[in-house]
Design a protein around this motif. Structure first.
Motif, PDB file in Angstrom:
ATOM      1  N   VAL A 509      53.733  37.149  36.802  1.00  0.00           N
ATOM      2  CA  VAL A 509      54.161  36.326  38.243  1.00  0.00           C
ATOM      3  C   VAL A 509      52.630  35.455  38.482  1.00  0.00           C
ATOM      4  CG1 VAL A 509      54.564  36.530  40.661  1.00  0.00           C
ATOM      5  CG2 VAL A 509      55.705  37.808  39.178  1.00  0.00           C
ATOM      6  N   ALA A 510      51.616  36.283  38.297  1.00  0.00           N
ATOM      7  CA  ALA A 510      50.145  35.597  38.728  1.00  0.00           C
ATOM      8  C   ALA A 510      50.034  34.433  37.967  1.00  0.00           C
ATOM      9  CB  ALA A 510      49.065  36.592  38.612  1.00  0.00           C
ATOM     10  N   ASP A 511      50.219  34.616  36.418  1.00  0.00           N
ATOM     11  CA  ASP A 511      50.077  33.486  35.437  1.00  0.00           C
ATOM     12  C   ASP A 511      50.986  32.633  35.767  1.00  0.00           C
ATOM     13  OD1 ASP A 511      48.675  32.719  32.803  1.00  0.00           O
ATOM     14  OD2 ASP A 511      50.728  32.366  32.533  1.00  0.00           O
ATOM     15  N   GLY A 512      52.128  32.762  36.081  1.00  0.00           N
ATOM     16  CA  GLY A 512      53.189  31.593  36.449  1.00  0.00           C
ATOM     17  C   GLY A 512      52.595  30.869  37.720  1.00  0.00           C
ATOM     18  N   LEU A 513      52.280  31.484  38.722  1.00  0.00           N
ATOM     19  CA  LEU A 513      51.786  30.466  39.795  1.00  0.00           C
ATOM     20  C   LEU A 513      50.252  29.814  39.446  1.00  0.00           C
ATOM     21  CD1 LEU A 513      52.390  33.357  42.594  1.00  0.00           C
ATOM     22  CD2 LEU A 513      53.771  31.181  42.209  1.00  0.00           C
ATOM     23  N   GLU A 514      49.438  30.582  38.894  1.00  0.00           N
ATOM     24  CA  GLU A 514      48.248  29.832  38.529  1.00  0.00           C
ATOM     25  C   GLU A 514      48.517  28.581  37.904  1.00  0.00           C
ATOM     26  OE1 GLU A 514      46.451  32.955  36.508  1.00  0.00           O
ATOM     27  OE2 GLU A 514      45.450  33.631  38.369  1.00  0.00           O
ATOM     28  N   LEU A 529      39.806  42.889  39.991  1.00  0.00           N
ATOM     29  CA  LEU A 529      41.088  42.597  39.710  1.00  0.00           C
ATOM     30  C   LEU A 529      41.194  41.615  38.529  1.00  0.00           C
ATOM     31  CD1 LEU A 529      42.508  42.584  43.385  1.00  0.00           C
ATOM     32  CD2 LEU A 529      42.471  44.248  41.770  1.00  0.00           C
ATOM     33  N   SER A 530      40.236  41.417  37.731  1.00  0.00           N
ATOM     34  CA  SER A 530      40.225  40.002  36.811  1.00  0.00           C
ATOM     35  C   SER A 530      41.243  40.242  36.038  1.00  0.00           C
ATOM     36  CB  SER A 530      38.944  39.822  36.222  1.00  0.00           C
ATOM     37  OG  SER A 530      38.484  40.933  35.478  1.00  0.00           O
ATOM     38  N   ALA A 531      41.868  41.608  35.564  1.00  0.00           N
ATOM     39  CA  ALA A 531      42.847  41.861  34.695  1.00  0.00           C
ATOM     40  C   ALA A 531      43.910  41.411  35.044  1.00  0.00           C
ATOM     41  CB  ALA A 531      43.058  43.514  34.585  1.00  0.00           C
ATOM     42  N   TYR A 532      44.190  40.780  36.461  1.00  0.00           N
ATOM     43  CA  TYR A 532      45.683  40.370  37.064  1.00  0.00           C
ATOM     44  C   TYR A 532      45.409  38.876  37.407  1.00  0.00           C
ATOM     45  CZ  TYR A 532      46.359  45.223  37.256  1.00  0.00           C
ATOM     46  OH  TYR A 532      46.765  46.814  36.878  1.00  0.00           O
ATOM     47  N   TYR A 533      44.086  38.641  37.849  1.00  0.00           N
ATOM     48  CA  TYR A 533      44.031  37.106  38.534  1.00  0.00           C
ATOM     49  C   TYR A 533      42.731  36.570  37.777  1.00  0.00           C
ATOM     50  CZ  TYR A 533      46.875  39.600  41.863  1.00  0.00           C
ATOM     51  OH  TYR A 533      47.582  40.322  42.522  1.00  0.00           O
ATOM     52  N   ARG A 534      42.972  35.465  37.413  1.00  0.00           N
ATOM     53  CA  ARG A 534      41.800  34.269  36.794  1.00  0.00           C
ATOM     54  C   ARG A 534      40.720  34.348  37.558  1.00  0.00           C
ATOM     55  NH1 ARG A 534      44.672  29.501  33.099  1.00  0.00           N
ATOM     56  NH2 ARG A 534      46.405  30.909  32.246  1.00  0.00           N
ATOM     57  N   ARG A 535      41.082  33.914  38.707  1.00  0.00           N
ATOM     58  CA  ARG A 535      40.066  33.858  39.896  1.00  0.00           C
ATOM     59  C   ARG A 535      40.073  34.967  40.856  1.00  0.00           C
ATOM     60  NH1 ARG A 535      42.406  27.958  40.833  1.00  0.00           N
ATOM     61  NH2 ARG A 535      44.332  29.403  40.867  1.00  0.00           N
ATOM     62  N   SER A 536      38.736  35.817  40.836  1.00  0.00           N
ATOM     63  CA  SER A 536      38.852  36.950  41.507  1.00  0.00           C
ATOM     64  C   SER A 536      37.322  37.319  42.012  1.00  0.00           C
ATOM     65  CB  SER A 536      39.366  38.083  40.871  1.00  0.00           C
ATOM     66  OG  SER A 536      38.759  38.487  39.610  1.00  0.00           O
ATOM     67  N   VAL A 537      37.251  38.103  42.720  1.00  0.00           N
ATOM     68  CA  VAL A 537      35.848  38.651  43.072  1.00  0.00           C
ATOM     69  C   VAL A 537      36.223  40.097  43.632  1.00  0.00           C
ATOM     70  CG1 VAL A 537      36.139  38.069  45.666  1.00  0.00           C
ATOM     71  CG2 VAL A 537      33.882  38.362  44.718  1.00  0.00           C
ATOM     72  N   ALA A 538      35.031  41.109  43.379  1.00  0.00           N
ATOM     73  CA  ALA A 538      35.242  42.342  43.865  1.00  0.00           C
ATOM     74  C   ALA A 538      34.215  42.681  45.056  1.00  0.00           C
ATOM     75  CB  ALA A 538      34.756  43.192  42.530  1.00  0.00           C
ATOM     76  N   LEU A 539      34.786  43.151  46.016  1.00  0.00           N
ATOM     77  CA  LEU A 539      34.017  43.476  47.253  1.00  0.00           C
ATOM     78  C   LEU A 539      33.510  44.982  47.089  1.00  0.00           C
ATOM     79  CD1 LEU A 539      35.860  41.483  49.815  1.00  0.00           C
ATOM     80  CD2 LEU A 539      34.066  40.628  48.468  1.00  0.00           C
ATOM     81  N   ASP A 540      32.291  45.258  47.750  1.00  0.00           N
ATOM     82  CA  ASP A 540      32.080  46.675  47.598  1.00  0.00           C
ATOM     83  C   ASP A 540      32.444  47.268  48.898  1.00  0.00           C
ATOM     84  OD1 ASP A 540      30.897  49.115  47.786  1.00  0.00           O
ATOM     85  OD2 ASP A 540      28.723  48.300  47.220  1.00  0.00           O
ATOM     86  N   ALA A 541      33.700  47.863  49.129  1.00  0.00           N
ATOM     87  CA  ALA A 541      34.174  48.345  50.274  1.00  0.00           C
ATOM     88  C   ALA A 541      33.130  49.324  51.122  1.00  0.00           C
ATOM     89  CB  ALA A 541      35.308  49.017  50.265  1.00  0.00           C
ATOM     90  N   ALA A 542      32.253  50.124  50.356  1.00  0.00           N
ATOM     91  CA  ALA A 542      31.207  50.889  50.941  1.00  0.00           C
ATOM     92  C   ALA A 542      30.313  50.291  51.946  1.00  0.00           C
ATOM     93  CB  ALA A 542      30.357  51.549  50.006  1.00  0.00           C
ATOM     94  N   GLU A 543      30.112  48.826  51.684  1.00  0.00           N
ATOM     95  CA  GLU A 543      29.123  48.102  52.363  1.00  0.00           C
ATOM     96  C   GLU A 543      29.721  47.544  53.870  1.00  0.00           C
ATOM     97  OE1 GLU A 543      26.927  45.161  50.421  1.00  0.00           O
ATOM     98  OE2 GLU A 543      26.285  46.691  48.687  1.00  0.00           O
TER      99      GLU A 543
END
Length: 560
Positions: A509-514, A529-543
């Protein structure tokens, strides 16, 4: 927030993917989850020195250049037809084919030659330092790899281990010399090269046979030293596997055949009415306190959103100007007052954010711990987007029950047919729709804090639903941000279907939408989440949030 190392790695992957596309002529090549893909399909890279998880930038670039050469210089179908089935023979055959393509770098690309050489050296030393060369079996394989690459490419062996391999090199030279010469001579002819490569691989495997029978315990210990080298990259869904669809351990299934057992219990609800008014008021007060504690300047965020999202549009004319286009209505004034030169007009433009931003929130059980952080993030974004003149939707996805609920019950009553597909009560939630301004929707946004809404997650269907809602909105640009802390998870579906069933559907689904006009971005809450989305960022929830989180998402919006 995402660490500098994560951001650096993502930048290196993007640059390396661009180089691969340029060298190989594969426009759909990209890295996802640290692995090279073409479209939705992972590209198999059996040669072990291409499987780089190294953070060293030059080394990763060398692996990327090796992948590009592999794609552009190797006929995969011919290679599959001629290679041995497995074991040491296949390991050596794969290595030799990769060495062949690395020897065919055009003269005008000295940087590529240097990169693949550096990657080979780093992999060789890593294998040596990790114990591959501590046994006679390991030394033999290592020596053959070093000598073969040196002969095929014309480059010297790795200097640090040259003395180590000298005795073994001298011992095998009479047996392998003719094949090594054939490899060098036929490196431009893949089929002729493969004949010598296979003969050499079989000869080396023959040398190892006596050792294998002497002591089984030693063999097991020895094999463990290089077991990863024999982990060939042929999993289902790769290019080599022949389909990006959904394989099945119980039988064949048509590629891409995502199924739903029943939609009878699926629901789409507004989130506000699911919470008692008194509790909803308390949750809004709690959210307001968290927002105030963050100290984020909403006006500043709105200005930055305008700079990123808005485009200039005509909004009329400004008259009585001293330069510009002549204003016909002012000519009479010019005749009456020749000294007055304000007879021109200029077109007026204003920045307009004709944009819909959708936040799709994973309301699975594991996200329950992050619900306050996510609620603060989307609440502030919704307020700022209103000020910037853009539209915003806040959506969520969960299930109506744990472990399949009534859908699984119906499946069991039907005799548990194979391949049932999704087995749960899908539930989609609307916290704020595009037509409702934040001020009127602010109470319902607080429903995000209600813990018992969080159950299981069916991400692929939710993403398709959010994109369909976005397409129905009359906006020039549509962006969907998926906030999640992991892979799709629905216990009943996972147990009744093939492995990674929901994961593969999400990727599809993600690839089709991209590939469409809808832009999809992944915001990982404590997870990449880069395994699923080409454009992604990881936020540190602890901060928590803070403005840094908003800055990283703003930067993500600029990646078109």
């Amino acid at each position: 927030m995402s660490t500098p190392e994560t951001r650096r790695r993502q930048q290196v992957e993007e640059l390396s993917a661009a180089a691969i596309r340029a060298v190989s002529g594969s426009p759909d090549a990209h890295f996802r989850g640290g692995r090279l893909h073409r479209g939705t399909r992972p590209v198999p890279m059996p040669a072990p020195h291409l499987r780089s998880e190294d953070e060293d930038v030059p080394s990763f670039r060398g692996a990327a250049d090796g992948m590009a050469l592999h794609l552009s210089r190797s006929d995969r179908e011919l290679h599959k037809r001629l290679r041995p089935e497995g074991g040491v023979e296949r390991l050596l055959f794969e290595l030799l084919e990769q060495f062949r393509v690395e020897s065919l770098v055009p003269n005008g690309f000295p940087g590529v030659t240097a990169n693949v050489r550096r990657r080979h050296e780093r992999w060789s030393l890593s294998a040596h330092h990790n114990g591959l060369t501590e046994t006679a079996r390991g030394v033999l394989i290592y020596t053959v790899a070093q000598v073969a690459r040196a002969r095929i490419t014309g480059e010297p062996v790795v200097e640090e281990t040259e003395d180590l391999i000298e005795a073994t090199r001298a011992a095998i030279a009479p047996m392998l010399g003719a094949h090594l010469a054939g490899l060098r001579r036929n490196r431009a002819d893949q089929a002729a090269f493969a004949e010598h490569a296979r003969a050499l691989a079989e000869a080396v495997a023959g040398l190892l046979e006596p050792e294998k029978s002497e002591d089984a315990d030693d063999e097991e210990e020895d094999t463990a030293a290089y077991a990863l080298l024999l982990d060939f990259d042929d999993e289902t869904g790769s290019e080599e596997g022949g389909t990006a669809g959904l394989g099945d351990h119980n039988g064949p299934v048509a590629a891409g055949a995502y199924r739903v057992f029943t939609t009878a219990y699926d629901r789409e609800d507004r989130a506000g009415p699911l919470v008692r008014p008194e509790l909803l008021r308390e949750l809004r007060e709690r959210l307001d306190a968290r927002v105030a504690k963050q100290g984020v300047n909403v006006a500043r965020l709105a200005r930055e959103l305008t700079a990123v999202l808005a485009e200039p549009e005509r909004s009329g004319w400004d008259g009585a100007q001293e330069e510009g286009q002549i204003d016909g209505r002012a000519l009479a004034r010019l005749i009456a007052t020749p000294a007055d030169h304000r007879v021109f007009r200029v077109e007026r433009t204003e920045p307009v954010a004709d944009v819909l931003v959708t936040f799709l929130i994973d309301c699975s059980g594991s996200m329950k711990a992050h619900r306050e952080t996510v609620a603060v993030l989307v609440d502030l974004f919704a307020r700022a987007l209103d000020l910037a003149g853009a539209s915003c939707e806040i959506l969520g996805f969960t299930t109506g029950a744990w472990h399949g609920g009534r859908a699984r019950r119906d499946w069991m009553r039907a005799g548990r047919p194979k391949h049932p597909g999704r087995l749960n009560e899908r539930r989609h939630l609307v916290f704020k729709d595009a037509a409702t301004p934040w001020r009127r929707a602010r109470r319902e946004v607080a429903a995000l804090l209600k813990a018992d809404l969080f159950r299981e997650g069916i991400d692929g269907e939710a993403l398709a639903w959010a994109a369909e809602r976005a397409r129905a909105c009359d906006a020039r640009r549509r962006l969907v941000f998926v906030l999640s802390d992991g892979s799709p998870m629905d216990g009943a579906t996972a147990l009744a279907n093939e492995e990674r069933y929901l994961d593969r559907h999400l990727v599809q689904v993600a690839d089709g939408l991209e590939r469409s006009e809808t832009e999809v971005y992944g915001i990982g809450v404590g997870l990449d989440l880069s395994a699923y989305y080409r454009r992604s960022v990881a936020l540190d929830a602890a901060e928590g949030t803070g403005f840094r989180a908003f800055r990283e998402i703003l930067d993500l919006m600029t990646r078109r």
